[in-house]
Design a protein around this motif. Structure first.
Motif, PDB file in Angstrom:
ATOM      1  N   GLU A  78      -7.789   2.019  -1.837  1.00 51.75           N
ATOM      2  CA  GLU A  78      -6.672   2.927  -2.108  1.00 51.75           C
ATOM      3  C   GLU A  78      -6.850   3.443  -3.524  1.00 51.75           C
ATOM      4  O   GLU A  78      -6.942   2.658  -4.472  1.00 51.75           O
ATOM      5  CB  GLU A  78      -5.327   2.198  -1.984  1.00 51.75           C
ATOM      6  N   ASP A  79      -6.927   4.749  -3.677  1.00 51.52           N
ATOM      7  CA  ASP A  79      -7.151   5.365  -4.991  1.00 51.52           C
ATOM      8  C   ASP A  79      -8.365   4.768  -5.698  1.00 51.52           C
ATOM      9  O   ASP A  79      -8.337   4.524  -6.909  1.00 51.52           O
ATOM     10  CB  ASP A  79      -5.907   5.237  -5.872  1.00 51.52           C
ATOM     11  N   GLY A  80      -9.419   4.464  -4.960  1.00 55.65           N
ATOM     12  CA  GLY A  80     -10.646   3.930  -5.536  1.00 55.65           C
ATOM     13  C   GLY A  80     -10.652   2.437  -5.781  1.00 55.65           C
ATOM     14  O   GLY A  80     -11.674   1.866  -6.150  1.00 55.65           O
ATOM     15  N   ALA A  81      -9.518   1.768  -5.572  1.00 56.42           N
ATOM     16  CA  ALA A  81      -9.417   0.314  -5.791  1.00 56.42           C
ATOM     17  C   ALA A  81      -9.520  -0.411  -4.453  1.00 56.42           C
ATOM     18  O   ALA A  81      -8.870  -0.026  -3.472  1.00 56.42           O
ATOM     19  CB  ALA A  81      -8.100  -0.038  -6.470  1.00 56.42           C
TER      20      ALA A  81
ATOM     21  N   GLU B  31      -9.307   4.948   2.104  1.00 58.61           N
ATOM     22  CA  GLU B  31     -10.737   5.120   2.293  1.00 58.61           C
ATOM     23  C   GLU B  31     -11.312   3.836   2.882  1.00 58.61           C
ATOM     24  O   GLU B  31     -11.029   2.745   2.391  1.00 58.61           O
ATOM     25  CB  GLU B  31     -11.392   5.411   0.944  1.00 58.61           C
ATOM     26  N   VAL B  32     -12.095   3.961   3.944  1.00 63.06           N
ATOM     27  CA  VAL B  32     -12.646   2.797   4.635  1.00 63.06           C
ATOM     28  C   VAL B  32     -14.167   2.855   4.582  1.00 63.06           C
ATOM     29  O   VAL B  32     -14.763   3.882   4.918  1.00 63.06           O
ATOM     30  CB  VAL B  32     -12.169   2.745   6.101  1.00 63.06           C
TER      31      VAL B  32
ATOM     32  N   THR C 213       0.845  -1.188   0.000  1.00 60.98           N
ATOM     33  CA  THR C 213       0.000   0.000   0.000  1.00 60.98           C
ATOM     34  C   THR C 213       0.879   1.237   0.000  1.00 60.98           C
ATOM     35  O   THR C 213       1.776   1.382   0.821  1.00 60.98           O
ATOM     36  CB  THR C 213      -0.928   0.003   1.232  1.00 60.98           C
ATOM     37  N   ARG C 214       0.626   2.136  -0.953  1.00 60.87           N
ATOM     38  CA  ARG C 214       1.494   3.301  -1.136  1.00 60.87           C
ATOM     39  C   ARG C 214       1.079   4.495  -0.280  1.00 60.87           C
ATOM     40  O   ARG C 214       1.895   5.315   0.082  1.00 60.87           O
ATOM     41  CB  ARG C 214       1.492   3.725  -2.606  1.00 60.87           C
ATOM     42  N   ARG C 215      -0.182   4.610   0.005  1.00 62.97           N
ATOM     43  CA  ARG C 215      -0.682   5.806   0.693  1.00 62.97           C
ATOM     44  C   ARG C 215      -0.887   5.545   2.175  1.00 62.97           C
ATOM     45  O   ARG C 215      -1.277   4.464   2.577  1.00 62.97           O
ATOM     46  CB  ARG C 215      -1.994   6.245   0.067  1.00 62.97           C
ATOM     47  N   ARG C 216      -0.653   6.572   2.960  1.00 64.92           N
ATOM     48  CA  ARG C 216      -0.890   6.455   4.406  1.00 64.92           C
ATOM     49  C   ARG C 216      -2.352   6.701   4.739  1.00 64.92           C
ATOM     50  O   ARG C 216      -2.837   6.300   5.771  1.00 64.92           O
ATOM     51  CB  ARG C 216       0.000   7.431   5.163  1.00 64.92           C
ATOM     52  N   VAL C 217      -3.080   7.384   3.859  1.00 64.52           N
ATOM     53  CA  VAL C 217      -4.503   7.638   4.065  1.00 64.52           C
ATOM     54  C   VAL C 217      -5.267   6.790   3.052  1.00 64.52           C
ATOM     55  O   VAL C 217      -5.034   6.890   1.846  1.00 64.52           O
ATOM     56  CB  VAL C 217      -4.836   9.135   3.878  1.00 64.52           C
TER      57      VAL C 217
END
Length: 103
Positions: free
Chosen positions: A33-36, A21-22, A15-19
Motif C-alpha cells: 500500500e503506497d509502496g509499503a 499493489e500485489v 488498510t486505507r486504500r481499496r486498490v
C-alpha cells in the motif's frame, strides 16, 4: 481481502486504500500500500480459498473473547473493550438518526 488467481488474501483492517499493489512470487504473495509492504502470504493452491494472517481481522480472534463483570467484552488481548447492548438499543438509535435526517 485481495483477490489473486481466484484466491483471497487478507490485508490489515487499517488498510486505507481499496486498490493495493500485489506482487506474486514463486512461493508467496506480497501486498503493498503506497509502496509499503503490508502483508505477505504463502501461495494457495487451487481456487476459492482464503488465507487470513493473524491480526488482520478482529473477527477471527473471537475465540479469545472474555466477558467482564461490568458489561464489557474484551475483543482481543489488546485491551479494546465495548459495552454489551441489546439489539433494541441499536434499533432505537437508527430510528432517531432517520428522524434527524429528514428535512
Amino acid at each position: 481481502m485481495a483477490s489473486v488467481g481466484g484466491n483471497f488474501y487478507s490485508v490489515p483492517d487499517a488498510t486505507r486504500r481499496r486498490v493495493v499493489e500485489v506482487h506474486t512470487l514463486a512461493e508467496e504473495v506480497r501486498i503493498f500500500e503506497d509502496g509499503a509492504l503490508i502483508a505477505t502470504h504463502p501461495i494457495l493452491e487451487g481456487r476459492h480459498q482464503r488465507h487470513v494472517e493473524l491480526g488482520h481481522r478482529n473477527i477471527h480472534v473471537h475465540k479469545r473473547r472474555q466477558r467482564r463483570g461490568n458489561d464489557e467484552v474484551v475483543l482481543h488481548g489488546s485491551g479494546d473493550r465495548v459495552a454489551l447492548r441489546p439489539l433494541a438499543f441499536y434499533d432505537a438509535v437508527a430510528r432517531m438518526m432517520a428522524k434527524e435526517q429528514r428535512p
